[in-house]
Design an enzyme around this catalytic site. Structure first.
Site, PDB file in Angstrom:
ATOM      1  N   GLU A 119       0.888  -1.308   0.046  1.00 56.68           N
ATOM      2  CA  GLU A 119       0.091  -0.122   0.031  1.00 56.68           C
ATOM      3  C   GLU A 119       0.823   1.199  -0.095  1.00 56.68           C
ATOM      4  O   GLU A 119       0.674   2.474  -0.792  1.00 56.68           O
ATOM      5  CB  GLU A 119      -0.929  -0.093   1.237  1.00 56.68           C
ATOM      6  N   GLU A 139      -4.375  -9.224   3.710  1.00 53.81           N
ATOM      7  CA  GLU A 139      -5.330  -8.839   4.764  1.00 53.81           C
ATOM      8  C   GLU A 139      -6.271 -10.016   4.990  1.00 53.81           C
ATOM      9  O   GLU A 139      -6.924 -10.291   6.032  1.00 53.81           O
ATOM     10  CB  GLU A 139      -5.551  -7.456   4.498  1.00 53.81           C
TER      11      GLU A 139
END
Length: 265
Positions: A119, A139
């Site tokens: 990210e 995730e």
């Protein structure tokens, strides 16, 4: 590790920011985010800095994202659970939701860029990767969400079905696949990575600094606007550029067959 989590160096208009926790694959704890916030503030404020390079220490990882051992301790202590964005957390606004940073940031990725590490790279303006780089958002396999922008940026930077495949399964992609998808600007052998990054930063430093900031602002702020609105929108850095001495210096230098002397004013 008790020392600084991040190394910060500035030389010849380039800021180099190195996540320095190689023993945990440059996982980011809360202290790391606090240090990074101060660094991003300085990058923006220092007019001598024209480009920032973000990387991770060592050959194994750019960053594997959130320090999950710290997160587990926080969970057991009853700390609030995280969701999208960094508001209310140490280091806010983090790079992933710091939308006013006007200078270009280049991610130098070697090894793993996973979770929050991926990210971070997605939030950069340019990504230069080694051929052993690996990207992924795991995730979903941990009962979490890609809260640092992965759920938002990946569908904007890939075709939707492709992005959903990675988001919903946690699958990883290698450097060649990332290049084919247009997620990275260039992939080179690991031994060529620093030279390639230097070539890009040299080109960025050679460019007019106010033009760089104006173009970055206009491109990112207009990307979701209808074309007609994009032309008529107001861009503060463009207002500064067109009123600057640099706005005429480049053309004068071309006419006089010399290198331009940028002032950034």
């Amino acid at each position: 590790m008790t020392g600084p989590r991040v190394r910060y160096e500035k030389k010849e208009h380039v800021a180099r920011i190195t996540l320095d926790r190689p023993e945990v694959l440059n996982a980011m704890d809360l202290r790391t985010h606090e240090e990074l916030a101060e660094i991003w503030d300085d990058v923006e404020a220092d007019d001598d800095v024209r480009v920032a390079v973000l990387t991770g220490e060592g050959e194994r990882a750019f960053s594997v994202g959130q320090d999950l051992k710290e997160r587990d301790r926080l969970n057991r202590d009853g700390a609030p659970l995280t969701t999208f964005g960094s508001r209310g957390q140490p280091g806010w606004p983090r790079l992933t939701d710091r939308f006013t940073l006007s200078k270009p940031v280049l991610a130098r990725v070697d090894g793993y860029a996973l979770g929050g590490g991926f990210e971070l790279a997605l939030a950069c303006d340019l990504i230069i990767a080694s051929d052993r780089a690996v990207f992924g958002l795991p995730e979903v396999r941990l009962g979490l969400v890609p809260g640092a922008g992965g759920a938002f940026r990946l569908p904007r930077q890939l075709p939707l079905k492709t992005a959903m495949g990675y988001l919903l399964t946690g699958r990883r992609m290698n450097a060649a696949t990332a290049l084919a998808h247009g997620l990275v600007n260039e992939v080179v052998p690991a031994e060529r990575l620093d030279d390639c990054v230097r070539e890009w930063t040299d080109d960025l430093v050679r460019s007019a600094p106010l033009s760089v900031r104006a173009i970055k602002e206009a491109a990112l702020r207009s990307v979701d606007l209808p074309l007609e609105e994009a032309f008529s929108a107001q861009y503060p850095w463009e207002e500064r550029r067109r009123r600057s001495t640099d706005a005429v210096e480049g053309v004068a230098a071309f006419a006089e067959r010399r290198e331009p002397r940028w002032t950034g004013h």
